[in-house]
Design an enzyme around this catalytic site. Sequence first.
Site, short mmCIF file in Angstrom:
data_model
loop_
_atom_site.label_atom_id
_atom_site.label_comp_id
_atom_site.label_asym_id
_atom_site.label_seq_id
_atom_site.Cartn_x
_atom_site.Cartn_y
_atom_site.Cartn_z
N LEU A 331 0.82 -1.20 0.00
CA LEU A 331 0.00 0.00 0.00
C LEU A 331 0.87 1.27 0.00
CD1 LEU A 331 -2.96 -0.32 2.37
CD2 LEU A 331 -1.71 1.80 2.38
N GLY A 376 0.99 -5.48 1.00
CA GLY A 376 0.16 -5.51 -0.21
C GLY A 376 0.87 -6.21 -1.36
N ASN A 400 3.16 -7.72 6.99
CA ASN A 400 3.77 -7.09 8.18
C ASN A 400 2.91 -5.96 8.73
OD1 ASN A 400 4.14 -5.49 5.93
ND2 ASN A 400 6.04 -4.60 6.67
N GLU A 401 1.61 -5.98 8.44
CA GLU A 401 0.74 -4.87 8.83
C GLU A 401 0.83 -4.51 10.31
OE1 GLU A 401 0.13 -6.88 6.52
OE2 GLU A 401 -0.96 -5.91 4.90
#
Length: 525
Positions: A331, A376, A400-401
Site C-alpha cells: 500500500l 500488499g 507485516n501490517e
Amino acid sequence: MDLIHCCVRWPWKNFPTSKTSLFQKEERLRHYNPLPLTVPAFSNRMPAQCVFSRIEGKGKRSPPPPPGGAPAKLAAASPVASRKWRSSAHALRGAPRRAQTPGSVTYVQSNLPRRPVPRSPRLRPGGAARAPGAGRTARSHPGAATCPFSAKMALASGVRFAPRALLRPWSSPVELFHHDRYRHHEPPAPVHYEDKHVSVVKVWGGTEPSRYFLITARIHKWPSGILRLGGINGDDISEAPRVCPWARRWVQTASAGPAAALSTGAGPSLPLFLLLAEWVAVMKLRNPPVNALSLELLTELVISLEKLENDKTFRGIILTSDCPRVFCAGLDLTEICGRNPAHCAEYWKAMQELWLRMYLSSLVLVAAINGACPAGGCIIALSCDCRVLADNPKYRIGLNETLLGIIAPFWLKDTYVNTIGHRASEQALQLGSLFPPAEALQVGLVDQVVPEDQVQSTALSEMARWLAVPDHARQLTKNMMRKATADRLLRQRDADTQNFVSFVCRDSIQKSLQAYLEKLRQRKG
Ligand SMILES: CCCCCC/C=C/CC(=O)SCCNC(=O)CCNC(=O)[C@H](O)C(C)(C)COP(=O)(O)OP(=O)(O)OC[C@H]1O[C@@H](n2cnc3c(N)ncnc32)[C@H](O)[C@@H]1OP(=O)(O)O
C-alpha cells in the site's frame, strides 16, 4: 505511465520483427478504453482456438488437385466423416475463392463454423477400434482417412484450404513433421533447406475432444514467423510432453533462456518465448522507487487485467517488477497519510477491486517475484496461481501490517490462510513476519525459490506447466477453490471500506503511519 506491458500477441503474419512494432502494440494497450468492471467470466478457451490465420507462400509449386467428390476411403472408413465431408464441401461452395497464380500456394482460413468433432471410436487414430486401412492412408496422406477436414476434401472443393486443425503446406519443408512421426515418437530435428530453416517449437496435443494435434514451428524466410501445423492424434495437450519425450526435451531446452527476452522486452529470441508469446502477457510493475500501490497504479492494473481477460488471445500473465530490488512495497502510505476520508475510501475500493480481479482471474497468473514483497505486495503475489521468488535474503515476503500498527482486513487474512494454513497464518500475521526466501518456501508462501537470474525463465516454465491444463477445467477448479473467499468480500464490501476508512483516519493511526513513513525516509538517509 506506471505499468508497462509487453509481449502482446502476434499472429505469425504480423510477427513483429522490430522494436517499433512491439512498441506499437504496447501503445495500443495503453489507449485501451476501459469497460465496466465485472467479475470475470470463465471461458472455455482451448489452445487450438488460436490457430490459423491466412497463410501465403510465394514461389511454391502447387500439387495437382485431386479428383472431386468424397474420398472413397473416407466414406468406407467412416460414414460420419463422410457426412462431415459432404456438409463441409457444401459450406465451402460459398467460401471466397482465391485466384491461383501458377507457382503460388494460397491457403484460405476455414470459414466453417467450429463444430464438434465426431467421437466415434472408429475415428480415433490412436484408439483400439481404428478404421480399417486408416494407418495406410494416413501415411500417404496424413489425416485423409480419419479427419473430415482433410486437405483432400479442401482441394476437391476448389480452394486451397487450411482448416483450423489441419494444414498441409504441400511444398513446404514443414510437411516433414506430419503426425506419423509424432505417433512414432520420433524427434523431428530442426531441418535445413538451403537458406530456409525450420524448427519445431512444440507439439501441442489435441483440442476438445482430443483429436488433433498442432505443431508450432519457427520458420525463417518461408515465410518468416511462426506457423502452426495441424494433425490428428488421440492425445490431449497435457499429455503431449508425456507421450512424446522429445517434445518435452524441446521445451526444456527452449526454456533455458527466455529470461533475456522477457527482461529486455526486446521481443522474441527463443522458441519457447515465441510459443508463449501468443498467449502470455508479461506485466511489469513500474512505479519507482518501490512500486508502492498508488491509486494510479491500482487503476492501471485493474484496467490491464480486464483488458487481458477480455482478449481471448491470452491465457496467462506473468507479473513481475521493473524496479530493482523491490517487487512491490504494498500500500502506498502517502495515499492514506493526511488524506481525507473520501480519498481513503476511493483508494480502498481500488484495492478491493484489484484483489477480486486477480484472485478470481480466469487467466493463469504467475508472480515472478524479483524483489522485496511486503504486505500488499505479498497479497498481489498470493492472488496469483503460482509464485517464483528470487533467492536473495533481502527479498522478504509476508504480511507485516501489525508492525505498522494497522490490522490486515479479513480478506487478506483469508488469502493468507488459504495459502499457508491457519496456524502458520495466525503466527505470521500477529508477528508481522517477513520471510526470507528459504523460509517462505518452507512455509508455502512461494512455490519456487531460484537464483535471481532464473526468476523469469522459471516463471515461464511454470506458466507452460499451468497452460498445459485445459483452460475450462483449470478455471472451474480455481473458481471452486476461491469463490467462497471472494464472495465474502463481495458481500461485505461497503462495510469493509467503512471499517478501513474509520480506522486509518483515526488520529492515533495517522500518527503511527506518519512515524513509519518517517522511519523509512530516515533509514534511507
Ligand atoms: C491487491 C490488494 C492489496 C491489498 C493490500 C492491503 C493492505 C496492505 C497493507 C500495506 O501494504 S501497508 C504497507 C506496508 N509496506 C511496507 O511496510 C514496506 C515499507 N517499505 C520497505 O520496507 C522498503 O521501502 C522496501 C520495500 C523493502 C524497499 O527498500 P529500499 O531500501 O529499496 O527503499 P527505501 O529506501 O526503504 O524506500 C525508498 C523510498 O520509498 C518510500 N517508500 C517505501 N515504502 C513505501 C510505501 N509503502 N509507501 C510509500 N512510500 C514508500 C520510502 O519512504 C523512500 O522514500 P524517500 O522519499 O525516497 O525517502
